[in-house]
Design an enzyme around this catalytic site. Sequence first.
Site, short mmCIF file in Angstrom:
data_model
loop_
_atom_site.label_atom_id
_atom_site.label_comp_id
_atom_site.label_asym_id
_atom_site.label_seq_id
_atom_site.Cartn_x
_atom_site.Cartn_y
_atom_site.Cartn_z
CB ILE A 30 60.10 63.50 -1.83
CG1 ILE A 30 61.59 64.25 -1.25
CG2 ILE A 30 59.10 64.29 -1.08
CD1 ILE A 30 61.82 65.55 -2.19
CG ASN A 85 45.61 58.56 -2.20
OD1 ASN A 85 44.98 57.71 -1.56
ND2 ASN A 85 46.92 59.18 -1.72
CG HIS A 98 50.36 60.58 -7.73
ND1 HIS A 98 49.48 61.59 -7.97
CD2 HIS A 98 50.27 60.23 -6.49
CE1 HIS A 98 49.15 61.97 -6.59
NE2 HIS A 98 49.59 61.09 -5.82
CG PHE A 99 48.45 53.87 -9.66
CD1 PHE A 99 47.44 52.91 -8.87
CD2 PHE A 99 47.93 54.25 -10.80
CE1 PHE A 99 46.13 52.86 -9.39
CE2 PHE A 99 46.60 54.19 -11.27
CZ PHE A 99 45.83 53.26 -10.64
CG HIS A 100 50.75 56.57 -3.55
ND1 HIS A 100 51.80 57.40 -2.76
CD2 HIS A 100 49.71 57.18 -3.84
CE1 HIS A 100 51.31 58.56 -2.61
NE2 HIS A 100 49.95 58.63 -3.48
P1 AMP Z 1 49.07 62.09 -3.03
O1 AMP Z 1 48.67 62.37 -1.53
O2 AMP Z 1 48.30 60.89 -3.31
O3 AMP Z 1 48.58 63.24 -4.18
O4 AMP Z 1 50.51 61.90 -3.04
C1 AMP Z 1 51.45 62.77 -3.21
C2 AMP Z 1 52.80 62.10 -3.04
O5 AMP Z 1 53.64 63.04 -3.71
C3 AMP Z 1 53.03 62.25 -1.58
O6 AMP Z 1 53.23 60.93 -1.13
C4 AMP Z 1 54.46 63.17 -1.55
O7 AMP Z 1 55.26 62.85 -0.55
C5 AMP Z 1 54.95 63.00 -2.93
N1 AMP Z 1 55.66 63.94 -3.54
C6 AMP Z 1 55.49 65.30 -3.60
N2 AMP Z 1 56.56 66.05 -3.93
C7 AMP Z 1 57.46 65.02 -4.51
C8 AMP Z 1 58.62 65.08 -5.08
N3 AMP Z 1 59.08 66.48 -5.39
N4 AMP Z 1 59.50 64.18 -5.27
C9 AMP Z 1 58.75 62.76 -4.96
N5 AMP Z 1 57.81 62.70 -4.09
C10 AMP Z 1 56.95 63.78 -4.07
#
Ligand code: AMP
Length: 134
Positions: A30, A85, A98-100
């Site tokens: 998002i 992370n 989760h993987f980016h």
């Molecule tokens: P992390 O810092 O690796 O835990 O990344 C979490 C990621 O989730 C961040 O890049 C956020 O922008 C993303 N995120 C959080 N809420 C949502 C959502 N509702 N939809 C899509 N992505 C999200």
Amino acid sequence: MASIFTKIIQGEIPCEKIIETDSEIAFLDIMPCAEGHTLVIPKLEVKRLEDLPESEALSLMRTMQHVAKAVSAAFDGIDYNLILNNGANAGQEVEHVHFHVLPRPQGSSRPFHQRAKYAEGEMQEVGAKIRNCL
Ligand code: AMP
């Protein structure tokens, strides 16, 4: 532990879904670092990679490769990072593994340095573009 991703998996909050399998779901971030920034997550509610059973980890990797190929193809074979992370000190904010999949346009800033929300309607367009490449 339940997190915002549990709500996404359960369809309680919307997401721009790229693909869903029996065990994983992938959707657009998002607050993307780049157009097409996608998250690939297991449906199993675990915080850290090592908490995933091996079979689920292998399945996650299979889906991640599928999604990463589509993300790259959608942007003319763009380079990308796959980033996990794992834990707060590593930058994990959402406590669900989760993987980016992070596209890296030429000259892009280092991962997570710059972020910008999609403009109105743009997220749906980017999602469609990636889904067309699956
Ligand atoms: P992390 O810092 O690796 O835990 O990344 C979490 C990621 O989730 C961040 O890049 C956020 O922008 C993303 N995120 C959080 N809420 C949502 C959502 N509702 N939809 C899509 N992505 C999200």
